[in-house]
Design a protein around this motif. Sequence first.
Motif, PDB file in Angstrom:
ATOM      1  N   ASP A 212      -4.213 -10.498  -9.462  1.00 18.25           N
ATOM      2  CA  ASP A 212      -3.321 -12.247  -9.942  1.00 18.25           C
ATOM      3  C   ASP A 212      -2.371 -11.555  -8.767  1.00 18.25           C
ATOM      4  OD1 ASP A 212      -0.958 -13.239 -10.463  1.00 18.25           O
ATOM      5  OD2 ASP A 212      -1.177 -13.025 -12.125  1.00 18.25           O
ATOM      6  N   MET A 213      -2.643 -12.339  -7.302  1.00 20.43           N
ATOM      7  CA  MET A 213      -2.574 -12.823  -5.795  1.00 20.43           C
ATOM      8  C   MET A 213      -1.284 -12.410  -5.918  1.00 20.43           C
ATOM      9  SD  MET A 213      -5.254 -10.723  -5.007  1.00 20.43           S
ATOM     10  CE  MET A 213      -4.013 -10.777  -2.444  1.00 20.43           C
ATOM     11  N   ALA A 214      -0.692 -13.582  -6.604  1.00 21.79           N
ATOM     12  CA  ALA A 214       0.793 -14.004  -6.718  1.00 21.79           C
ATOM     13  C   ALA A 214       1.677 -12.806  -6.914  1.00 21.79           C
ATOM     14  CB  ALA A 214       1.735 -15.152  -7.947  1.00 21.79           C
ATOM     15  N   ASP A 215       0.807 -11.891  -8.088  1.00 24.96           N
ATOM     16  CA  ASP A 215       2.066 -10.635  -8.710  1.00 24.96           C
ATOM     17  C   ASP A 215       1.476  -9.696  -7.739  1.00 24.96           C
ATOM     18  OD1 ASP A 215       3.036  -9.532 -11.517  1.00 24.96           O
ATOM     19  OD2 ASP A 215       1.363  -8.022 -10.478  1.00 24.96           O
ATOM     20  N   LEU A 216       0.346  -9.551  -7.433  1.00 21.32           N
ATOM     21  CA  LEU A 216       0.812  -8.527  -6.280  1.00 21.32           C
ATOM     22  C   LEU A 216       1.404  -8.251  -5.167  1.00 21.32           C
ATOM     23  CD1 LEU A 216      -1.268  -5.809  -5.012  1.00 21.32           C
ATOM     24  CD2 LEU A 216      -2.544  -7.510  -4.128  1.00 21.32           C
ATOM     25  N   ALA A 217       1.176  -9.765  -4.413  1.00 21.34           N
ATOM     26  CA  ALA A 217       2.815  -9.835  -3.782  1.00 21.34           C
ATOM     27  C   ALA A 217       3.571  -9.412  -4.507  1.00 21.34           C
ATOM     28  CB  ALA A 217       2.554 -11.174  -3.916  1.00 21.34           C
TER      29      ALA A 217
ATOM     30  N   PRO B 141       5.684   7.563  -8.176  1.00 23.73           N
ATOM     31  CA  PRO B 141       5.896   6.250  -9.395  1.00 23.73           C
ATOM     32  C   PRO B 141       5.643   6.237 -10.501  1.00 23.73           C
ATOM     33  CG  PRO B 141       5.405   5.529  -7.364  1.00 23.73           C
ATOM     34  CD  PRO B 141       5.342   7.126  -6.850  1.00 23.73           C
ATOM     35  N   ARG B 142       6.060   5.162 -11.847  1.00 20.41           N
ATOM     36  CA  ARG B 142       4.787   5.015 -12.992  1.00 20.41           C
ATOM     37  C   ARG B 142       4.644   3.296 -12.676  1.00 20.41           C
ATOM     38  NH1 ARG B 142       8.070   5.791 -18.363  1.00 20.41           N
ATOM     39  NH2 ARG B 142       7.315   8.109 -17.212  1.00 20.41           N
ATOM     40  N   GLY B 143       3.409   2.902 -12.835  1.00 19.41           N
ATOM     41  CA  GLY B 143       2.701   1.434 -12.699  1.00 19.41           C
ATOM     42  C   GLY B 143       3.667   1.123 -13.618  1.00 19.41           C
ATOM     43  N   ASP B 144       4.285  -0.414 -13.523  1.00 21.39           N
ATOM     44  CA  ASP B 144       5.787  -1.057 -14.862  1.00 21.39           C
ATOM     45  C   ASP B 144       4.525  -2.351 -15.280  1.00 21.39           C
ATOM     46  OD1 ASP B 144       5.245  -1.949 -12.338  1.00 21.39           O
ATOM     47  OD2 ASP B 144       7.446  -2.398 -11.656  1.00 21.39           O
ATOM     48  N   VAL B 145       3.425  -2.257 -14.674  1.00 22.72           N
ATOM     49  CA  VAL B 145       2.184  -3.088 -15.550  1.00 22.72           C
ATOM     50  C   VAL B 145       1.786  -2.752 -17.208  1.00 22.72           C
ATOM     51  CG1 VAL B 145       0.619  -4.813 -15.137  1.00 22.72           C
ATOM     52  CG2 VAL B 145       2.506  -4.794 -13.438  1.00 22.72           C
ATOM     53  N   SER B 146       1.808  -3.079 -18.023  1.00 21.62           N
ATOM     54  CA  SER B 146       0.335  -2.793 -18.834  1.00 21.62           C
ATOM     55  C   SER B 146      -0.724  -4.004 -19.203  1.00 21.62           C
ATOM     56  CB  SER B 146       1.200  -2.430 -20.157  1.00 21.62           C
ATOM     57  OG  SER B 146       0.648  -2.140 -21.192  1.00 21.62           O
ATOM     58  N   GLU B 147      -2.134  -3.229 -19.205  1.00 21.13           N
ATOM     59  CA  GLU B 147      -2.795  -3.644 -19.480  1.00 21.13           C
ATOM     60  C   GLU B 147      -3.066  -3.476 -20.794  1.00 21.13           C
ATOM     61  OE1 GLU B 147      -6.016  -5.365 -16.371  1.00 21.13           O
ATOM     62  OE2 GLU B 147      -6.777  -3.535 -16.522  1.00 21.13           O
ATOM     63  N   HIS B 148      -3.326  -4.158 -21.703  1.00 20.46           N
ATOM     64  CA  HIS B 148      -3.959  -3.592 -23.194  1.00 20.46           C
ATOM     65  C   HIS B 148      -4.035  -1.345 -23.197  1.00 20.46           C
ATOM     66  CE1 HIS B 148      -6.004  -6.891 -23.034  1.00 20.46           C
ATOM     67  NE2 HIS B 148      -7.015  -6.309 -22.345  1.00 20.46           N
ATOM     68  N   GLY B 149      -2.662  -1.443 -22.927  1.00 22.61           N
ATOM     69  CA  GLY B 149      -1.374  -0.186 -22.761  1.00 22.61           C
ATOM     70  C   GLY B 149      -1.997   0.890 -21.996  1.00 22.61           C
ATOM     71  N   ALA B 150      -2.584   0.521 -20.630  1.00 17.42           N
ATOM     72  CA  ALA B 150      -2.975   1.305 -19.369  1.00 17.42           C
ATOM     73  C   ALA B 150      -1.688   0.767 -18.233  1.00 17.42           C
ATOM     74  CB  ALA B 150      -4.287   1.581 -19.155  1.00 17.42           C
ATOM     75  N   LEU B 151      -1.543   2.230 -18.232  1.00 16.52           N
ATOM     76  CA  LEU B 151      -0.327   1.332 -16.846  1.00 16.52           C
ATOM     77  C   LEU B 151      -1.219   1.320 -15.383  1.00 16.52           C
ATOM     78  CD1 LEU B 151       2.577   4.190 -17.459  1.00 16.52           C
ATOM     79  CD2 LEU B 151       2.125   1.888 -17.952  1.00 16.52           C
TER      80      LEU B 151
ATOM     81  N   PHE C  98       0.064  -1.063 -11.540  1.00 20.70           N
ATOM     82  CA  PHE C  98       0.857  -1.228 -10.142  1.00 20.70           C
ATOM     83  C   PHE C  98       1.000  -2.923  -9.873  1.00 20.70           C
ATOM     84  CE2 PHE C  98       0.329   2.402  -9.285  1.00 20.70           C
ATOM     85  CZ  PHE C  98       1.769   3.472  -9.344  1.00 20.70           C
ATOM     86  N   PHE C  99      -0.434  -3.215 -10.374  1.00 15.61           N
ATOM     87  CA  PHE C  99       0.294  -4.817 -10.396  1.00 15.61           C
ATOM     88  C   PHE C  99      -1.654  -5.553 -11.596  1.00 15.61           C
ATOM     89  CE2 PHE C  99      -2.833  -4.168  -6.811  1.00 15.61           C
ATOM     90  CZ  PHE C  99      -4.496  -4.452  -7.681  1.00 15.61           C
ATOM     91  N   ARG C 100      -0.940  -6.953 -11.866  1.00 17.10           N
ATOM     92  CA  ARG C 100      -1.809  -7.731 -12.495  1.00 17.10           C
ATOM     93  C   ARG C 100      -2.904  -7.756 -12.275  1.00 17.10           C
ATOM     94  NH1 ARG C 100       3.021  -9.766 -14.369  1.00 17.10           N
ATOM     95  NH2 ARG C 100       3.702  -9.186 -16.000  1.00 17.10           N
ATOM     96  N   ARG C 101      -4.223  -7.739 -13.171  1.00 20.17           N
ATOM     97  CA  ARG C 101      -5.704  -8.429 -12.736  1.00 20.17           C
ATOM     98  C   ARG C 101      -5.668  -9.600 -13.314  1.00 20.17           C
ATOM     99  NH1 ARG C 101      -9.205  -3.382 -13.385  1.00 20.17           N
ATOM    100  NH2 ARG C 101      -8.868  -2.250 -14.939  1.00 20.17           N
ATOM    101  N   LYS C 102      -6.825 -10.677 -13.177  1.00 17.68           N
ATOM    102  CA  LYS C 102      -7.238 -11.165 -13.897  1.00 17.68           C
ATOM    103  C   LYS C 102      -8.590 -10.973 -14.549  1.00 17.68           C
ATOM    104  CE  LYS C 102      -4.766 -14.825 -11.848  1.00 17.68           C
ATOM    105  NZ  LYS C 102      -4.918 -16.226 -10.645  1.00 17.68           N
ATOM    106  N   ALA C 103      -9.295 -10.792 -14.549  1.00 20.51           N
ATOM    107  CA  ALA C 103     -10.027  -9.943 -14.558  1.00 20.51           C
ATOM    108  C   ALA C 103     -11.382  -8.579 -13.654  1.00 20.51           C
ATOM    109  CB  ALA C 103     -11.522 -10.574 -14.861  1.00 20.51           C
TER     110      ALA C 103
END
Length: 199
Positions: free
Chosen positions: A69-74, A47-57, A59-64
């Motif tokens: 981002d535990m809610a997003d990870l869940a 699978p391809r990660g569906d979250v973009s962090e400044h253009g980098a794919l 699989f989940f968001r992070r705050k730093a």
Amino acid sequence: MTDYAFAETEGAPGAPLVFTFHGTGGTEAQFHGFAREVLPEAHVISPRGDVSEHGALRFFRRKAEGLYDMADLARRTEAMIRFVSEARARTGATRVTGLGYSNGANILASAAMADPTLFTDLALLHPLIPWEPAPVPGLSRVRVLVTAGERDPICPAPLTRRLVSWLDDQDARVTTVWHPGGHEIAQTEVDQVVTFLRG
């Protein structure tokens, strides 16, 4: 299937099913060909990660760095469980291996912690689990390979050792491989992953 874009190579009837999960900035192609080379008869799904962090794919968001981002990870863990479960049902595979690097190892580990019946084998390359997981007795049936760098600035060695200790406490069948460098994948890791996948 769920909404992930993914690469898939169909394997022989009754062959193992291998999922590969790329690191931050990678794509579904990062380990797909590698898995096909190591296990030519296997089904391989990447699978391809569906979250973009400044253009980098991812699989989940992070705050730093190191702060998830535990809610997003869940939410995304549940989506990945559905994706893997649907592929398992479609292929009928009984041996199911997950291979993930960095962010890919983290979503793989999170999915296996949430549903320990998903995978029979986990190859976690440079994972970072910065929280204390609850006990998961179902992992006692799972083979796990953890690889890491002693000087990894992204996945600090003490946190990797804590994860390995936690896996040991679950009675998972754990093998660890360390190299003296950082976040890069060393040849010693590649060699061990090949051995692990061929099992």
